[in-house]
Design a protein around this motif. Structure first.
Motif, short mmCIF file in Angstrom:
data_model
loop_
_atom_site.label_atom_id
_atom_site.label_comp_id
_atom_site.label_asym_id
_atom_site.label_seq_id
_atom_site.Cartn_x
_atom_site.Cartn_y
_atom_site.Cartn_z
N CYS A 12 0.84 -1.21 0.00
CA CYS A 12 0.00 0.00 0.00
C CYS A 12 0.88 1.26 0.00
N LEU A 13 0.56 2.19 -0.88
CA LEU A 13 1.35 3.42 -1.01
C LEU A 13 0.82 4.54 -0.10
N ALA A 14 -0.25 4.25 0.63
CA ALA A 14 -0.88 5.26 1.51
C ALA A 14 -1.33 6.51 0.76
N CYS A 15 -1.79 6.31 -0.48
CA CYS A 15 -2.24 7.47 -1.29
C CYS A 15 -3.62 7.94 -0.87
N LYS A 16 -4.37 7.08 -0.17
CA LYS A 16 -5.69 7.41 0.36
C LYS A 16 -6.79 7.44 -0.69
N ALA A 17 -6.52 6.95 -1.91
CA ALA A 17 -7.56 6.93 -2.93
C ALA A 17 -8.72 6.05 -2.45
N CYS A 18 -8.39 4.95 -1.76
CA CYS A 18 -9.45 4.04 -1.30
C CYS A 18 -10.36 4.75 -0.28
N VAL A 69 -7.66 2.12 3.92
CA VAL A 69 -6.59 1.12 4.11
C VAL A 69 -5.42 1.67 4.94
N PRO A 70 -4.89 2.90 4.63
CA PRO A 70 -3.76 3.37 5.44
C PRO A 70 -4.06 3.40 6.94
S1 SF4 Z 1 -5.75 3.06 -2.89
FE1 SF4 Z 1 -5.67 2.65 -0.68
S2 SF4 Z 1 -4.86 0.55 -0.58
FE2 SF4 Z 1 -4.40 1.28 -2.64
S3 SF4 Z 1 -2.31 2.13 -2.48
FE3 SF4 Z 1 -3.76 3.84 -2.16
S4 SF4 Z 1 -4.01 3.93 0.09
FE4 SF4 Z 1 -3.11 1.92 -0.38
#
Ligand code: SF4
Length: 352
Positions: free
Chosen positions: A7-13, A23-24
């Motif tokens: 997980c890249l911790a981008c926070k899109a989820c 997820v983060p």
């Molecule tokens: S979308 Fe969520 S689970 Fe996927 S990389 Fe971004 S933060 Fe992690």
């Protein structure tokens, strides 16, 4: 753990996906529990303590850079810590580049003594560990931009943000960091002077992760991103006629785009006001994601993510007209392309 590690911790989820699974957030909790049973890798401790180490390291940046960039040190760091491509500390440091400038003279008692009208001219810059110590030019340029716009900018003393601790699941440490910094920022915000940070991901941490870990004790303060500070004040500055034929290309930070979907549009309005055009570039995450891209076991993933959108877009655009809002993104481009992108505020200070 394998899944969590990707997980890249981008926070899109947490914002773009209709289900809004954060997820983060649960990954941090998972890591905290996981590492209460299993041995943590040494690099996690380095990442978790980087904000305490950086102010000390920045006292001798030239020496430190010589050490960290030496071939044998790089190889030892990779083998022993699993950490690659350590960035160089800024030379001159932020303090040196603003030597003698009033921006370094923050004094709470003095600001408290000013009248409300006098305080309206001021702007307080909230430092973050990565921009202040590794990309100090951006913070210096923000000071210069604010001055050009008739404001009196001042740097707040550096206080750890804690995002790296959150990402690595050091939640007790993060709670302590967040609590101390939130208390400090709540006190400062009583001055009624805008608080602004230059890195969107770290500014957004004060809103999301701080609220999550501190709940009602988060305190009452707002830290704005640069475009959030500029947008409502645009009309107070004279608009300028369009002077350039070629646009500037904006690569926004992925977390910024997911949490502040109007960011690119607002940057466009700001640039138009000052006589320039922006073209937002459709890219996803750059693959650096804080320290993710510096971990040797994630280097290939980081490069693969970069090659998905950033590399092909940059290949077709004039790099000297490309801008990135995130420190991580600029750092990723620097190591893969050996070119430096500017923050949009750095372009503004040059064209206004
Ligand atoms: S979308 Fe969520 S689970 Fe996927 S990389 Fe971004 S933060 Fe992690």
């Amino acid at each position: 753990m394998d899944a969590m590690n990707g997980c890249l911790a981008c926070k899109a989820c947490a914002s773009q996906c209709p289900i809004k699974v954060d997820v983060p957030s649960f990954r941090s909790r998972f890591m905290q529990i996981y590492y209460s049973r299993y041995q943590r890798p040494a690099k996690d401790y380095l990442v978790a303590n980087i904000e305490t180490l950086l102010p000390v390291m920045a006292k001798a940046p030239v020496v430190l850079n010589k050490v960290t960039q030496a071939k044998w040190v790089k190889s030892a760091t990779e083998k022993m810590l699993g950490y690659v491509d350590t960035p160089e500390l800024s030379v001159p440091t932020l303090k040196e580049s603003l030597d003698g400038h009033h921006a370094l003279c923050f004094n709470l008692t003095w600001l408290q003594a000013l009248s409300e009208r006098e305080r309206a001219d001021y702007l307080l810059i909230v430092q973050d560990p990565f921009t202040s110590f590794y990309d100090a030019e951006v913070v210096r340029d923000f000071v210069l931009l604010a001055e050009k716009l008739g404001k009196k900018p001042m740097l707040l003393p550096f206080k750890p943000n804690g995002k790296a601790q959150h990402i690595k699941g050091f939640l007790r440490k993060f709670a302590k960091t967040a609590s101390t910094t939130a208390e400090f920022l709540t006190d400062i915000s009583k001055l009624g002077i805008p608080l602004v940070g230059v890195d969107p991901a770290l500014v957004l941490c004060y809103r999301d992760e701080y609220a999550e870990i501190l709940g009602e004790n988060r305190g009452d303060f707002d830290v704005l991103t640069v475009h959030e500070w500029l947008t409502p004040r645009l009309e107070t500055w004279l608009s300028q006629p369009s002077r350039e034929e070629e646009p500037w290309y904006l690569f926004a930070h992925c977390t910024e785009k997911t949490k502040l979907p109007n960011a690119e549009k607002e940057w466009g309005n700001i640039f138009r006001h000052f006589g320039a055009e922006i073209m937002p570039v459709a890219v996803g995450c750059c693959g650096m994601a804080g320290t993710f891209g510096h971990e040797s076991d994630k280097l290939q993933t980081s490069r693969d993510v970069y090659n998905l959108s950033w590399q092909p877009r940059l290949e077709t655009l004039p790099v000297e007209r490309c801008m990135a809002t995130g420190y991580s993104c600029r750092s990723q481009v620097k190591r893969f392309e050996h070119k430096k992108l500017m923050h949009p505020l750095q372009v503004l200070v040059r064209i206004i």
